[in-house]
Scaffold this motif. Structure first.
Motif, PDB file in Angstrom:
ATOM      1  N   LEU A   1       0.826  -1.209   0.000  1.00 52.69           N
ATOM      2  CA  LEU A   1       0.000   0.000   0.000  1.00 52.69           C
ATOM      3  C   LEU A   1       0.864   1.264   0.000  1.00 52.69           C
ATOM      4  CD1 LEU A   1      -2.829  -1.109   2.446  1.00 52.69           C
ATOM      5  CD2 LEU A   1      -2.946  -0.923  -0.056  1.00 52.69           C
ATOM      6  N   ILE A   2       1.926   1.270   0.767  1.00 55.79           N
ATOM      7  CA  ILE A   2       2.824   2.434   0.793  1.00 55.79           C
ATOM      8  C   ILE A   2       3.458   2.629  -0.584  1.00 55.79           C
ATOM      9  CG2 ILE A   2       4.988   3.338   1.739  1.00 55.79           C
ATOM     10  CD1 ILE A   2       4.126   1.955   4.431  1.00 55.79           C
TER      11      ILE A   2
ATOM     12  N   ASP B   1       0.326   7.478  -9.943  1.00 50.63           N
ATOM     13  CA  ASP B   1      -0.029   7.531 -11.355  1.00 50.63           C
ATOM     14  C   ASP B   1       0.372   6.289 -12.129  1.00 50.63           C
ATOM     15  OD1 ASP B   1      -1.062  10.121 -10.985  1.00 50.63           O
ATOM     16  OD2 ASP B   1       0.949  10.979 -11.198  1.00 50.63           O
ATOM     17  N   ASP B   2       0.936   5.306 -11.437  1.00 49.07           N
ATOM     18  CA  ASP B   2       1.445   4.103 -12.098  1.00 49.07           C
ATOM     19  C   ASP B   2       0.559   2.893 -11.838  1.00 49.07           C
ATOM     20  OD1 ASP B   2       3.603   5.724 -12.706  1.00 49.07           O
ATOM     21  OD2 ASP B   2       4.865   4.910 -11.112  1.00 49.07           O
ATOM     22  N   ARG B   3       0.544   1.991 -12.811  1.00 50.76           N
ATOM     23  CA  ARG B   3       0.043   0.641 -12.558  1.00 50.76           C
ATOM     24  C   ARG B   3       1.282  -0.163 -12.206  1.00 50.76           C
ATOM     25  NH1 ARG B   3      -3.816  -0.102 -17.551  1.00 50.76           N
ATOM     26  NH2 ARG B   3      -5.577   1.067 -16.772  1.00 50.76           N
ATOM     27  N   VAL B   4       1.250  -0.771 -11.069  1.00 46.31           N
ATOM     28  CA  VAL B   4       2.409  -1.462 -10.521  1.00 46.31           C
ATOM     29  C   VAL B   4       2.218  -2.963 -10.674  1.00 46.31           C
ATOM     30  CG1 VAL B   4       3.738  -1.782  -8.396  1.00 46.31           C
ATOM     31  CG2 VAL B   4       2.769   0.447  -8.919  1.00 46.31           C
ATOM     32  N   THR B   5       3.320  -3.694 -10.801  1.00 48.92           N
ATOM     33  CA  THR B   5       3.246  -5.147 -10.919  1.00 48.92           C
ATOM     34  C   THR B   5       3.818  -5.814  -9.668  1.00 48.92           C
ATOM     35  OG1 THR B   5       5.430  -5.350 -11.946  1.00 48.92           O
ATOM     36  CG2 THR B   5       3.544  -4.998 -13.438  1.00 48.92           C
ATOM     37  N   VAL B   6       3.445  -7.061  -9.491  1.00 51.62           N
ATOM     38  CA  VAL B   6       3.984  -7.851  -8.386  1.00 51.62           C
ATOM     39  C   VAL B   6       5.496  -7.931  -8.517  1.00 51.62           C
ATOM     40  CG1 VAL B   6       4.103 -10.183  -7.418  1.00 51.62           C
ATOM     41  CG2 VAL B   6       1.887  -9.178  -7.955  1.00 51.62           C
TER      42      VAL B   6
ATOM     43  N   GLY C   1     -10.739  -4.709  -1.057  1.00 56.12           N
ATOM     44  CA  GLY C   1     -11.087  -3.424  -1.649  1.00 56.12           C
ATOM     45  C   GLY C   1     -10.052  -2.322  -1.511  1.00 56.12           C
ATOM     46  N   TYR C   2      -8.834  -2.667  -1.153  1.00 54.04           N
ATOM     47  CA  TYR C   2      -7.790  -1.652  -1.027  1.00 54.04           C
ATOM     48  C   TYR C   2      -7.135  -1.323  -2.370  1.00 54.04           C
ATOM     49  CZ  TYR C   2      -8.196  -2.346   3.967  1.00 54.04           C
ATOM     50  OH  TYR C   2      -8.686  -2.418   5.252  1.00 54.04           O
ATOM     51  N   ILE C   3      -7.077  -2.319  -3.247  1.00 51.90           N
ATOM     52  CA  ILE C   3      -6.476  -2.092  -4.555  1.00 51.90           C
ATOM     53  C   ILE C   3      -7.412  -2.595  -5.636  1.00 51.90           C
ATOM     54  CG2 ILE C   3      -4.133  -2.258  -3.636  1.00 51.90           C
ATOM     55  CD1 ILE C   3      -3.931  -5.030  -4.929  1.00 51.90           C
ATOM     56  N   GLU C   4      -7.181  -2.105  -6.856  1.00 52.88           N
ATOM     57  CA  GLU C   4      -7.894  -2.618  -8.014  1.00 52.88           C
ATOM     58  C   GLU C   4      -6.860  -3.122  -9.003  1.00 52.88           C
ATOM     59  OE1 GLU C   4     -10.204   0.788  -9.128  1.00 52.88           O
ATOM     60  OE2 GLU C   4      -8.529   1.737 -10.170  1.00 52.88           O
TER      61      GLU C   4
ATOM     62  N   GLY D   1      -1.702  -4.381 -14.161  1.00 53.10           N
ATOM     63  CA  GLY D   1      -1.037  -4.146 -12.887  1.00 53.10           C
ATOM     64  C   GLY D   1      -2.096  -3.814 -11.859  1.00 53.10           C
ATOM     65  N   PHE D   2      -1.715  -3.101 -10.846  1.00 58.41           N
ATOM     66  CA  PHE D   2      -2.682  -2.724  -9.826  1.00 58.41           C
ATOM     67  C   PHE D   2      -2.335  -1.356  -9.274  1.00 58.41           C
ATOM     68  CE2 PHE D   2       0.449  -5.703  -8.252  1.00 58.41           C
ATOM     69  CZ  PHE D   2       0.983  -5.081  -7.151  1.00 58.41           C
ATOM     70  N   ARG D   3      -3.324  -0.752  -8.635  1.00 60.02           N
ATOM     71  CA  ARG D   3      -3.182   0.578  -8.038  1.00 60.02           C
ATOM     72  C   ARG D   3      -4.167   0.675  -6.888  1.00 60.02           C
ATOM     73  NH1 ARG D   3      -5.446   2.470 -13.487  1.00 60.02           N
ATOM     74  NH2 ARG D   3      -7.620   1.973 -13.221  1.00 60.02           N
ATOM     75  N   LEU D   4      -4.048   1.735  -6.116  1.00 61.73           N
ATOM     76  CA  LEU D   4      -4.981   1.927  -5.010  1.00 61.73           C
ATOM     77  C   LEU D   4      -6.397   2.076  -5.542  1.00 61.73           C
ATOM     78  CD1 LEU D   4      -3.040   4.458  -2.738  1.00 61.73           C
ATOM     79  CD2 LEU D   4      -3.336   2.003  -2.382  1.00 61.73           C
ATOM     80  N   ALA D   5      -7.344   1.513  -4.835  1.00 58.84           N
ATOM     81  CA  ALA D   5      -8.756   1.599  -5.232  1.00 58.84           C
ATOM     82  C   ALA D   5      -9.406   2.869  -4.689  1.00 58.84           C
ATOM     83  CB  ALA D   5      -9.516   0.370  -4.752  1.00 58.84           C
ATOM     84  N   ARG D   6      -8.770   3.505  -3.725  1.00 57.66           N
ATOM     85  CA  ARG D   6      -9.297   4.758  -3.163  1.00 57.66           C
ATOM     86  C   ARG D   6      -8.135   5.614  -2.684  1.00 57.66           C
ATOM     87  NH1 ARG D   6     -11.337   0.598   0.609  1.00 57.66           N
ATOM     88  NH2 ARG D   6     -10.312   0.867   2.615  1.00 57.66           N
TER      89      ARG D   6
END
Length: 158
Positions: free
Chosen positions: A14-15, A22-27, A52-55, A63-68
């Motif tokens: 999360l940090i 602004d990025d989509r991050v990968t595992v 529900g913390y990430i989408e 990738g994924f990013r914060l959902a809120r």
């Protein structure tokens, strides 16, 4: 009191996401950055998505990013959601105790109060509080410090 690695890694993810809004991050990216097993991190990311913390976005460029927004993610909630067993002592596990002090032990209520106080103190913080200054827009940092907006006419919420 010690958090599990799962919760620790969840907070790190999360940090990292909050610091890269602004990025989509990968595992693979986070695993490399933190020296964490990709397999273990995949489970963490999956659970953060379920809660529900990430989408997540699948496929090429995914990738994924914060959902809120980080301001809406309380650290106490993350710990509650990611810790599977938050028992401070054996006596908190029903049917799985050999403690001879039960049922008259006063320690259990003391530990219960301590656990509540621990989580209440975490509830006072959001993910935004944990982000490095470079990840927070200047107007938001100024607003947090009670300063005027850095951009004329720009308000912290506008």
């Amino acid at each position: 009191m010690q958090l599990t690695r799962f919760t620790d890694f969840s907070l790190r993810v999360l940090i990292y996401l909050g610091a890269h809004p602004d990025d989509r991050v990968t595992v693979a990216e986070i695993a490399s950055e933190h020296g964490i097993s990709r397999h273990h991190l995949t489970r963490v990311v999956h659970q953060l998505g379920v809660k529900g913390y990430i989408e997540t976005v699948r496929g090429k460029g995914g990738g994924f990013r914060l959902a809120r927004p980080p301001e809406q993610i309380r650290i106490g909630d993350v710990v509650r959601d990611m810790e599977t067993g938050f028992e401070l002592a054996e006596c908190f596990r029903p049917g799985d105790t050999a403690c001879r002090l039960l049922p008259g032990c006063a320690l259990k209520s003391v530990l219960l109060d301590a656990g509540r106080a621990f989580l209440a103190s975490l509830d006072a913080y959001t993910l935004a509080d944990l982000l490095p200054a470079f990840a927070v827009p200047a107007w938001a940092a100024d607003a947090k410090l009670g300063k005027a907006p850095a951009v004329p006419g720009k308000t912290p919420h506008g």
